[in-house]
Motif scaffolding. Sequence first.
Motif, PDB file in Angstrom:
ATOM      1  N   LEU A   8       0.835  -1.203   0.000  1.00 45.14           N
ATOM      2  CA  LEU A   8       0.000   0.000   0.000  1.00 45.14           C
ATOM      3  C   LEU A   8       0.870   1.253   0.000  1.00 45.14           C
ATOM      4  CD1 LEU A   8      -3.049   0.767   0.201  1.00 45.14           C
ATOM      5  CD2 LEU A   8      -2.769   0.762   2.683  1.00 45.14           C
ATOM      6  N   GLN A   9       1.871   1.258   0.864  1.00 41.80           N
ATOM      7  CA  GLN A   9       2.743   2.425   0.993  1.00 41.80           C
ATOM      8  C   GLN A   9       3.501   2.666  -0.308  1.00 41.80           C
ATOM      9  OE1 GLN A   9       3.166   4.167   4.283  1.00 41.80           O
ATOM     10  NE2 GLN A   9       3.724   5.682   2.756  1.00 41.80           N
ATOM     11  N   SER A  10       4.015   1.590  -0.911  1.00 42.17           N
ATOM     12  CA  SER A  10       4.856   1.791  -2.095  1.00 42.17           C
ATOM     13  C   SER A  10       4.015   2.160  -3.317  1.00 42.17           C
ATOM     14  CB  SER A  10       5.693   0.541  -2.370  1.00 42.17           C
ATOM     15  OG  SER A  10       4.892  -0.459  -2.948  1.00 42.17           O
ATOM     16  N   THR A  18      -1.568   1.966   6.298  1.00 42.49           N
ATOM     17  CA  THR A  18      -2.773   1.173   6.553  1.00 42.49           C
ATOM     18  C   THR A  18      -3.798   1.997   7.312  1.00 42.49           C
ATOM     19  OG1 THR A  18      -1.410  -0.810   6.624  1.00 42.49           O
ATOM     20  CG2 THR A  18      -3.596  -0.987   7.555  1.00 42.49           C
ATOM     21  N   GLY A  19      -3.337   2.834   8.243  1.00 46.68           N
ATOM     22  CA  GLY A  19      -4.244   3.695   9.000  1.00 46.68           C
ATOM     23  C   GLY A  19      -4.959   4.692   8.097  1.00 46.68           C
ATOM     24  N   ASP A  20      -4.196   5.337   7.182  1.00 47.81           N
ATOM     25  CA  ASP A  20      -4.816   6.243   6.205  1.00 47.81           C
ATOM     26  C   ASP A  20      -5.912   5.510   5.434  1.00 47.81           C
ATOM     27  OD1 ASP A  20      -2.843   8.146   6.841  1.00 47.81           O
ATOM     28  OD2 ASP A  20      -1.568   7.560   5.150  1.00 47.81           O
ATOM     29  N   TYR A  21      -5.584   4.310   4.967  1.00 47.81           N
ATOM     30  CA  TYR A  21      -6.524   3.537   4.155  1.00 47.81           C
ATOM     31  C   TYR A  21      -7.797   3.228   4.935  1.00 47.81           C
ATOM     32  CZ  TYR A  21      -8.482  -0.216   1.308  1.00 47.81           C
ATOM     33  OH  TYR A  21      -9.336  -0.999   0.563  1.00 47.81           O
ATOM     34  N   GLU A  26      -9.702  10.868  -4.018  1.00 51.57           N
ATOM     35  CA  GLU A  26      -8.870  10.486  -5.163  1.00 51.57           C
ATOM     36  C   GLU A  26      -7.791   9.474  -4.745  1.00 51.57           C
ATOM     37  OE1 GLU A  26      -7.245   9.733  -8.503  1.00 51.57           O
ATOM     38  OE2 GLU A  26      -9.155  10.800  -8.306  1.00 51.57           O
ATOM     39  N   ALA A  27      -7.165   9.745  -3.609  1.00 47.67           N
ATOM     40  CA  ALA A  27      -6.120   8.826  -3.120  1.00 47.67           C
ATOM     41  C   ALA A  27      -6.709   7.447  -2.836  1.00 47.67           C
ATOM     42  CB  ALA A  27      -5.467   9.398  -1.858  1.00 47.67           C
ATOM     43  N   PHE A  28      -7.920   7.423  -2.263  1.00 52.95           N
ATOM     44  CA  PHE A  28      -8.551   6.139  -1.962  1.00 52.95           C
ATOM     45  C   PHE A  28      -8.871   5.379  -3.245  1.00 52.95           C
ATOM     46  CE2 PHE A  28     -12.295   3.468  -1.180  1.00 52.95           C
ATOM     47  CZ  PHE A  28     -11.749   2.615  -0.247  1.00 52.95           C
ATOM     48  N   ARG A  29      -9.435   6.098  -4.231  1.00 50.57           N
ATOM     49  CA  ARG A  29      -9.764   5.455  -5.519  1.00 50.57           C
ATOM     50  C   ARG A  29      -8.526   4.835  -6.145  1.00 50.57           C
ATOM     51  NH1 ARG A  29     -13.704   9.397  -6.516  1.00 50.57           N
ATOM     52  NH2 ARG A  29     -12.133  10.872  -7.238  1.00 50.57           N
ATOM     53  N   ALA A  30      -7.433   5.577  -6.111  1.00 47.12           N
ATOM     54  CA  ALA A  30      -6.202   5.076  -6.746  1.00 47.12           C
ATOM     55  C   ALA A  30      -5.632   3.879  -5.991  1.00 47.12           C
ATOM     56  CB  ALA A  30      -5.165   6.206  -6.811  1.00 47.12           C
ATOM     57  N   ALA A  31      -5.811   3.877  -4.669  1.00 42.30           N
ATOM     58  CA  ALA A  31      -5.197   2.821  -3.852  1.00 42.30           C
ATOM     59  C   ALA A  31      -6.031   1.558  -3.794  1.00 42.30           C
ATOM     60  CB  ALA A  31      -4.980   3.347  -2.422  1.00 42.30           C
ATOM     61  N   ASN A  32      -7.343   1.690  -3.940  1.00 43.37           N
ATOM     62  CA  ASN A  32      -8.227   0.608  -3.516  1.00 43.37           C
ATOM     63  C   ASN A  32      -8.093  -0.670  -4.339  1.00 43.37           C
ATOM     64  OD1 ASN A  32     -10.140  -0.355  -1.689  1.00 43.37           O
ATOM     65  ND2 ASN A  32     -11.810   0.020  -3.137  1.00 43.37           N
TER      66      ASN A  32
END
Lengths: 166, 166
Positions: free
Chosen positions: B36-38, B44-47, B112-118
């Motif tokens: 997730l970080q990379s 994980t907390g942000d997520y 936006e960050a969540f969409r990109a990460a999910n």
Amino acid sequence: MTEERRRSTPTPEQLRIWRGFIETGETLRARLAAQLQSESSLSTGDYQVLLALSEAEGHTARSSELAALIGWERSRLSHHLGRMEKRGLVRRVPCADGVHGVDVVLADAGAEAFRAANIPHLRAIRELFVDALSPEQLANVDDITAALRTHLGLEGDDHPADLSRG
Amino acid sequence: MTEERRRSTPTPEQLRIWRGFIETGETLRARLAAQLQSESSLSTGDYQVLLALSEAEGHTARSSELAALIGWERSRLSHHLGRMEKRGLVRRVPCADGVHGVDVVLADAGAEAFRAANIPHLRAIRELFVDALSPEQLANVDDITAALRTHLGLEGDDHPADLSRG
């Protein structure tokens, strides 16, 4: 949802099972850590270090071996050992080979703290984890863990076995 | 070893299974956190915070509800939200009821960050966990988790179910 996404991400049911697995493990670790801290003033990290040293030959281990054994980065272990040394639980001495590295030695106060903490901690593992499961469920945990460890390339990593004594 | 101790502490075999269970969970969490970080620069907390807000009505939740949903102490969440707010991922505003408490709102950059990460994160859960297990093993995980949660008094705590969407 595209076909590609459907194939590559978990179903809601799989995700529910995943979250249950990971969150239940976290809850167990938090409960045990709270019990350890309140009954013995040791953190889980302190306990892991003291356990590893208690089992090491001559109650001594190289800091690099200790890091590998408990699965921590060496910098994290080094900071942690500094705090434990101040509390008199361990001592750090230059390696016996005189070349490089540090030996970590279990101090008397550390051995005493581990002895006092160990039986209550093991009892809590029994009460919170073992007593919750039937023998068949416990065997299933072992089977699932083995499958995950193989999949994650941890097979041959004998860390859990190393710490398996009662 | 006394009879009392033999009865109240785990056998070496039970302890081996316990350690395998807890350490495999930790390894999985660490692997997923690193992925997730990379890939997304989120912890994980942000997520967890972004996931909860993404699912909340109006993309807004009371900080006290958010703390309960993620299972964190309120002080820990407050510190974490402060850091996320500085990065523009969330905003904190006085509660709509005007009396007390804070509402946490998903900011555009957070959505936006969540969409990109999910999707990459869900894919990693599939690859590291789901793909390791047969359907029967996955059902056994669910059974074991349910038994542990009942034993720990977590039944009725619907947190994992709340986060179960794909």
